[in-house]
Scaffold this active site. Sequence first.
Site, PDB file in Angstrom:
ATOM      1  N   SER A 165       0.835  -1.198   0.000  1.00 41.74           N
ATOM      2  CA  SER A 165       0.000   0.000   0.000  1.00 41.74           C
ATOM      3  C   SER A 165       0.866   1.242   0.000  1.00 41.74           C
ATOM      4  CB  SER A 165      -0.894   0.019   1.243  1.00 41.74           C
ATOM      5  OG  SER A 165      -0.133   0.339   2.402  1.00 41.74           O
ATOM      6  N   ASP A 166       0.279   2.347  -0.451  1.00 37.57           N
ATOM      7  CA  ASP A 166       0.874   3.639  -0.133  1.00 37.57           C
ATOM      8  C   ASP A 166       0.692   3.846   1.363  1.00 37.57           C
ATOM      9  OD1 ASP A 166       2.047   6.133  -0.297  1.00 37.57           O
ATOM     10  OD2 ASP A 166       0.874   6.769  -2.025  1.00 37.57           O
ATOM     11  N   TRP A 167       1.419   4.801   1.916  1.00 36.05           N
ATOM     12  CA  TRP A 167       1.452   4.956   3.374  1.00 36.05           C
ATOM     13  C   TRP A 167       0.060   5.371   3.891  1.00 36.05           C
ATOM     14  CZ3 TRP A 167       5.132   2.600   1.683  1.00 36.05           C
ATOM     15  CH2 TRP A 167       6.308   2.320   2.370  1.00 36.05           C
ATOM     16  N   HIS A 168      -0.496   4.512   4.742  1.00 30.57           N
ATOM     17  CA  HIS A 168      -1.852   4.671   5.287  1.00 30.57           C
ATOM     18  C   HIS A 168      -2.894   4.635   4.175  1.00 30.57           C
ATOM     19  CE1 HIS A 168       0.148   5.510   9.025  1.00 30.57           C
ATOM     20  NE2 HIS A 168       0.699   6.607   8.564  1.00 30.57           N
ATOM     21  N   GLY A 169      -2.618   3.862   3.136  1.00 33.50           N
ATOM     22  CA  GLY A 169      -3.547   3.726   2.018  1.00 33.50           C
ATOM     23  C   GLY A 169      -4.312   2.415   2.024  1.00 33.50           C
TER      24      GLY A 169
END
Length: 851
Positions: free
Chosen positions: A233-237
């Site tokens: 994932s993208d960060w906190h995605g």
Amino acid sequence: MTPSVKQPVPKELDIEYLIEQLTIEEKVSLLAGKDFWHTQNIDRLNIPSVRVSDGPNGIRGTKFFNSVPSNCFPCGTGLAATFNKEVLLQAGELMGKEAKMKGAHVILGPTCNIVRSPLGGRAFESYSEDPVLSGHAAANVVKGIQNQNVVACLKHFVANDQEHERKAVDEIMTERALREIYLKPFHIAMRDAYPKALMTAYNKINGVHVSQNKKILQDLLRGEWGYTGTVMSDWHGVYSTKESLDAGLNLEMPGPTRFRQQVPTLHAIQTNEIHTDVIDDNARAILRLVNESLKAGIPDDVIESPNPTKEASDLLRKAGDESIVLLKNENNILPLSKTAVKGQEKIAVIGPNAKAAQDSGGGSASLNAAYKITPYEGIESKIIEGGNSVSLDYSLGAFLDRNLPDVGNTLINEEGKKGITAKFYKQAPGAADREHFETFTLSTSKIFLSDYKSKHLKPGQLLFYADFHGIYIPDETGDYEFGASCLGTAQLFVDDELVVDNKTKQVKGDAFFLGLGTREERGVKKLEKGKKYNIRVEFGSSPTFTLNKAALEGGGVFFGIRMISTAEAAIAKAVAVAKEADKVILVVGISKEWESEGFDRPTMDIPGATNELVDAITAVNKNVIVVNQSGSPVTLPWINKVQGFVQAWYGGNELGNTIADVLFGDYNPSGKLSMTFPKRLQDNPSYLNFASTHGQVLYGEDIYVGYRYYEKVGVEPLFPFGYGLSYTTFELKDLVVEYDQEIINAKVSVVNTGKVDGAEVVQLYVSQVNPSINRPVKELKDFGKVFVKAGETKTLELSVSVKEATSFWNGYKNKWQSEKGKYKISVGNSSDNITLEDEFETSKTYFWLGL
């Protein structure tokens, strides 16, 4: 009992053996990061942690605060403007080498999203409006990185083309637009370079977040494309537990997990909400990433180090030189001479970016550059080379800063050098027996402490205080403005007098990552020229913040200083300088404060009084060259008033040298625009459908992005895609096309008809003569760059598969379709300058899927 001894990590993990040996709890723990930059290790089975690092503009390492200096590369749109596959490969190889020096197994890049609009906050980080240029650029950077046995993590899959509500926005688009435009760069990079990792985008597509979209991640990526790499994932995605795991989102980043916590995830497994095979499949992907990372041979105890070598600087300069695009050169005002022809000659260097080093855009792409050459410094070095028969004068002319400027390179620290002394304390200012525990010397007054850690603080202790000191010596007597914004609390003192209070009354603003901090509070004090003033900023970390208790870890503070001046006064000073000059170099554009991850640009205009400055300068001096620095197009209402115009992007460490190389002819410009520059924002195809409206954005232009749109509707841009001038002239001739039903080979002779050695970019476009559906006028399918000495001829060969050259996405069949019929090959040196044409004909219609 004999204590256990940690066994050495094998060169390659036995994945199936480990799947049998891992407990279900251990498997679940592998599926999310351990911290911001590392995957989870399992010491019991000698499974090591993998370290990742941003990013597309250079390898930052694992720290935002006080990070080890890095080499900053030209931004993505600049690298693509080189149109040089070999330079892109070399850039990737240097990134791979420097990743090892930062102990990073995985580089979070490159970015190959589409520059759909000039307003996109991360447009600079991507490559192009064209999917083929984007795909080849990404593929070559990925190849270079992975040639060093470092994993490239291609991002953001797919269509992360705006920052407005980026985690919530639902992008409504046709399958044809998704396939032909937004997925195509990833398609090419997968086919040609096979990145070992992939990062998902924040956004939704047609109602489903990409990070939990089974149609995209399972059916297309894993099934149709056969991808076996790791998807993170993208960060906190991440937005779910079961759905993201079922879709094949292998790794949630960063850690600690928000959605894959042990108790709820194990409960879902035990109740058959999540199948154990799903957990195993995702765990296998993490173990494959570990195996790929082991190939880099990075020791566990690596200490991050910079790469201050001549070889690195030379490549950054070469890439920067080739990225710069000469767009206007009336009366051959360029190149400039380092020596005066008749007596003394004076050049005025004016503009807000002249003495600022706009090395990169903002957000996760920015880093602590090892060094930065400003345009003024680069120009000055050329004049010195010429023996100083040409003199330089300077004026700021206009302000660009969104907030007061960084003074890290202006203040003098306790060691008597440029910089800031930072002292950290456990108690607030004024406390009895205040305990000092750490000191740093910093090069910036934009201090982000989100990842600050100290052995002197307890684990998880976020409350601390810091005083930032420096001596400021004004160049002029007058009223000066002081400012500070923070994620925490801050007060700024001048000789112990409180001038800025961002502590007792705080107002929400847009400072810091994603606008979590305060607005910039300001104060004014009169200063005398040449006098020393002690500047002190007292900072309290994020727990002292009065507006948001969920601030990022340690928080941070930005502070700056600037003499107060009106736009009219600054322009008047610049006009006086320009009147006395033989030639004027205006260095303008935008900066990471205006073009950044986290927000989109509100307009295409250059902020502040830059346009008024250019109008005023051109009114008193006719020999004006404008150098623009931006990662995407800006409005140029004065373009017909200037004789020279150079697009210089964000140029990395060597930006000032590369600008000067082109201005003075030490490098003959060869860059071509990686995107169309429209005359006005309203002409851009996404104008009516950019940004989120109640959580949705309609991709109404469909496949007609960039030049595809301008050519289809007959709107003339200011500068077309693929356009760029040279100090010499070229002729393309003798086009020979060889076609065998599978491959199209085109050979073309490139003649340097001028008097200067130089490089030319040859662009090959294909169009269908009588298509059965609506298609673009033509589409780029391949390109090449060749260096040719004056008077010489070289042959360049371009090649593209027939299926890639001819196919469109058939939404009824849900397959690519190569249609029987005639096709035109168009060859030129820009999208609007086609000088050679030929035809070929396919004998049958067929459908296909895959890479």
